[in-house]
Design a protein around this motif. Structure first.
Motif, short mmCIF file in Angstrom:
data_model
loop_
_atom_site.label_atom_id
_atom_site.label_comp_id
_atom_site.label_asym_id
_atom_site.label_seq_id
_atom_site.Cartn_x
_atom_site.Cartn_y
_atom_site.Cartn_z
N ILE A 65 -11.95 -4.89 -6.96
CA ILE A 65 -11.77 -3.67 -7.76
C ILE A 65 -12.88 -2.66 -7.47
CG2 ILE A 65 -10.55 -4.92 -9.57
CD1 ILE A 65 -13.07 -4.71 -11.30
N SER A 66 -14.07 -3.14 -7.14
CA SER A 66 -15.17 -2.23 -6.80
C SER A 66 -14.91 -1.54 -5.47
CB SER A 66 -16.49 -3.01 -6.73
OG SER A 66 -16.81 -3.58 -7.97
N LEU A 67 -14.52 -2.32 -4.47
CA LEU A 67 -14.26 -1.75 -3.14
C LEU A 67 -13.10 -0.78 -3.18
CD1 LEU A 67 -14.93 -1.72 -0.12
CD2 LEU A 67 -13.36 -3.67 0.15
N SER A 68 -12.03 -1.14 -3.89
CA SER A 68 -10.86 -0.27 -3.99
C SER A 68 -11.23 1.07 -4.63
CB SER A 68 -9.77 -0.96 -4.80
OG SER A 68 -8.65 -0.12 -4.97
N ALA A 69 -12.02 1.01 -5.71
CA ALA A 69 -12.43 2.24 -6.38
C ALA A 69 -13.32 3.09 -5.48
CB ALA A 69 -13.17 1.90 -7.67
N ALA A 70 -14.22 2.45 -4.74
CA ALA A 70 -15.13 3.18 -3.85
C ALA A 70 -14.35 3.91 -2.75
CB ALA A 70 -16.14 2.22 -3.23
N VAL A 71 -13.38 3.22 -2.15
CA VAL A 71 -12.58 3.83 -1.08
C VAL A 71 -11.74 4.97 -1.65
CG1 VAL A 71 -10.78 3.43 0.63
CG2 VAL A 71 -12.57 1.72 0.28
N ASP A 72 -11.17 4.77 -2.83
CA ASP A 72 -10.40 5.84 -3.47
C ASP A 72 -11.28 7.06 -3.74
OD1 ASP A 72 -7.93 4.64 -3.53
OD2 ASP A 72 -8.20 3.74 -5.51
N PHE B 145 0.81 -1.21 0.00
CA PHE B 145 0.00 0.00 0.00
C PHE B 145 0.85 1.27 0.00
CE2 PHE B 145 -3.19 2.86 2.20
CZ PHE B 145 -4.05 2.92 1.13
N LEU B 146 2.03 1.22 0.63
CA LEU B 146 2.86 2.41 0.78
C LEU B 146 4.31 2.14 0.39
CD1 LEU B 146 1.60 3.67 4.26
CD2 LEU B 146 1.10 4.71 2.06
N PRO B 147 5.05 3.18 -0.05
CA PRO B 147 6.48 3.02 -0.34
C PRO B 147 7.23 2.64 0.92
CG PRO B 147 5.64 5.07 -1.26
CD PRO B 147 4.57 4.53 -0.35
N VAL B 148 8.42 2.07 0.75
CA VAL B 148 9.16 1.56 1.89
C VAL B 148 9.62 2.67 2.83
CG1 VAL B 148 11.24 1.42 0.44
CG2 VAL B 148 11.18 0.24 2.59
N THR B 149 10.33 3.68 2.32
CA THR B 149 10.83 4.75 3.18
C THR B 149 11.34 5.90 2.33
OG1 THR B 149 12.48 5.35 4.85
CG2 THR B 149 13.09 3.64 3.31
N VAL B 150 11.16 7.08 2.80
CA VAL B 150 11.69 8.25 2.10
C VAL B 150 12.30 9.17 3.15
CG1 VAL B 150 11.17 10.25 0.68
CG2 VAL B 150 9.93 8.11 0.32
N ASP B 151 13.56 9.51 2.96
CA ASP B 151 14.21 10.46 3.86
C ASP B 151 14.23 11.81 3.15
OD1 ASP B 151 15.54 11.47 5.98
OD2 ASP B 151 17.10 9.95 6.02
N SER B 152 15.09 12.69 3.51
CA SER B 152 15.17 14.00 2.89
C SER B 152 15.63 13.88 1.44
CB SER B 152 16.14 14.90 3.66
OG SER B 152 16.28 16.13 3.01
N MET B 153 14.77 14.27 0.50
CA MET B 153 15.11 14.17 -0.92
C MET B 153 14.97 15.51 -1.63
SD MET B 153 13.49 10.64 -2.28
CE MET B 153 11.89 11.42 -2.33
N GLY C 232 -5.70 -8.39 5.97
CA GLY C 232 -5.45 -8.01 4.59
C GLY C 232 -6.19 -6.76 4.15
N VAL C 233 -7.43 -6.59 4.64
CA VAL C 233 -8.21 -5.41 4.22
C VAL C 233 -8.17 -4.30 5.25
CG1 VAL C 233 -9.79 -6.87 2.90
CG2 VAL C 233 -10.40 -6.24 5.23
N GLY C 234 -7.59 -4.57 6.41
CA GLY C 234 -7.62 -3.59 7.50
C GLY C 234 -6.97 -2.27 7.15
N ILE C 235 -5.83 -2.32 6.46
CA ILE C 235 -5.11 -1.09 6.14
C ILE C 235 -5.87 -0.29 5.09
CG2 ILE C 235 -2.95 -0.14 5.30
CD1 ILE C 235 -2.91 -1.41 8.10
N LEU C 236 -6.53 -0.98 4.14
CA LEU C 236 -7.36 -0.26 3.17
C LEU C 236 -8.49 0.46 3.89
CD1 LEU C 236 -8.02 0.19 0.09
CD2 LEU C 236 -9.66 -1.68 0.36
#
Length: 433
Positions: free
Chosen positions: A267-274, A25-33, A138-142
């Motif tokens: 795909i329906s649930l993902s689109a609805a949440v987005d 769901f998210l990128p691993v890590t980003v520091d000062s860029m 699996g769906v908790g973070i969404l």
């Protein structure tokens, strides 16, 4: 003692699914860029959806491989390997500042998380309690959406803390070690013959078709908005929505029986949440939303209905059509609760007959969508905004309608009464939750 062991395995399935889902769901890590070039920063940001796409394919492939064996320890040990690789990846370059290095690190993280998700799903979805724990994780973070406040992520676009946190990966590794040792002698019924020469590749093909088409469509639509941000792009949106439905239909037809139900609902649930959008939630609300998600899964065991699942998703889209998460605190809390229950209900209603199908349905939640690339998705309806943009809601509604039509066709083409070669009903769930 057996009950304690089952509880440990369920906790492992839940936390492992959480770690894997956050990874996709998210990128691993980003520091000062701030000193990085725009090209490198863009490459890093693109690695998120591309990493999720790779993760979907790898997760399903791993699930297929694990389900060919009768030894449960194979799945647990493979999941442990994925989590261990992910932990090493997070400690390898703890303070990386290079966008190029972070992009590579993110891809490695996605692959390791996918191995964890696929292997864990292959063993968890065969046992009822573990299937519930895996689905909720699996769906908790969404459901929770924006993890900024929970993980302490700053609102600076060049500063994103490590996701998932190292402590969660470490705890998952410890639990996986315990579950691996506990399941050393357990045997399970393989979904394919133990001495089979050929692997069941259709789930892998289904994952490739769905993931690659969705990624290509979303990236193409994003480029159209970049070239002409002030235009409506209704035709382009329609093309991407149609491609998404076609890809989901092909994937559903490649899966056994009615396992394609999970793909359409994902795909329906993902689109609805987005379409609703993501707003910061206090950390304590995670427990409430996870509990509501679990309630949805359990409720679906008593009253499973694909029609009701689509109706609930449509209700979320209806909210996105008329308002936004910033409209009011009460409305935000209500829609968050509705998303949690709906996500759980969709998981329980899908009830796949094969583990790779279940893994594909969970992983597909984290693919990019036509809605996720729309600039209007993040606009808030405040007093100083003249008009609420309903484009994300209308796009999500089109995906839901297309999925509903696909589900109707799937039920007609795959009757419940059709037995497979082993005499098992095509709609019989893998784990009756």
């Amino acid at each position: 003692m057996r009950r304690i062991g089952e509880t440990v395995d369920a906790a492992t399935a839940f936390l492992g699914a959480v770690v894997a889902s956050v990874t996709l769901f998210l990128p691993v890590t980003v520091d000062s860029m701030s000193q990085s070039t725009p090209y490198r920063i863009s490459s890093l940001m693109n690695s998120g959806p591309r990493g999720a796409t790779i993760g979907v394919i790898v997760a399903v492939a791993v699930a297929v491989l694990v389900t060919t064996t009768t030894r449960a320890v194979t799945g647990w040990a493979t999941a442990l390997t994925g989590a261990t690789g992910q932990m090493i990846n997070h400690f390898a370059v703890p303070d990386a500042a290079s966008a190029d290095l972070l992009t590579t690190q993110n891809y490695i993280d996605s692959v390791c998380g996918a191995v964890l998700l696929g292997a864990l799903g292959a063993v968890a979805l065969r046992r009822p309690l573990l299937a519930v724990a895996f689905a909720v994780g699996g769906v908790g973070i969404l459901v929770f959406g924006d993890l900024a406040e929970l993980l302490g992520i700053a609102r600076d676009p060049y500063s994103v803390l490590e996701t998932p946190p190292r402590w969660s990966i470490g705890l998952a590794v410890i639990l996986l070690v315990l579950s691996t040792l506990r399941n050393m002698t357990r045997t399970v019924k393989a979904t394919t013959p133990e001495v089979a020469v050929e692997l069941p590749i259709t789930p892998i093909l289904a994952a490739m078709v769905l993931a690659l088409v969705v990624l290509a469509g979303s990236e193409w639509l994003g480029r159209q908005y970049t070239k002409a941000p002030d235009e409506s792009h209704a035709v382009e949106i329609g093309i991407v929505v149609a491609a998404t439905i076609v890809a989901a239909t092909v994937a559903a037809m490649l899966l056994p029986g009615r396992d394609g139900v999970g793909v359409y609902l994902a795909i329906s649930l993902s689109a609805a949440v987005d379409a609703v959008g993501y707003e910061a939630r206090p950390g304590w609300s995670l427990l409430v939303l996870i509990a509501l998600t679990a309630f949805g899964v359990v409720f679906s065991a008593q009253l499973p209905s694909v029609a009701l699942a689509i109706l609930l998703v449509t209700g979320i889209v209806a909210f996105a059509l008329v308002t936004s998460t910033a409209a009011s605190r009460v409305g935000f809390a209500a829609i968050s609760a509705a998303i949690a229950v709906t996500a759980g209900y969709c998981c329980g209603t899908a009830r796949p007959r094969s583990a790779p199908s279940g893994v594909l349905a969970i992983a597909a939640l984290y693919l990019p969508s036509a809605v996720s690339v729309l600039p209007a998705r993040n606009k808030e309806w405040r007093d100083d905004v003249a008009m609420h943009d309903s484009t994300p809601g209308r796009t999500a509604l089109a995906i839901v309608i297309g999925s509903a039509i696909g589900l109707f066709a799937l039920r007609k083409l795959r009757p419940r009464s059709n037995p497979n070669a082993n005499g098992q009903s095509e709609s019989e769930p893998l784990a009756d939750i």
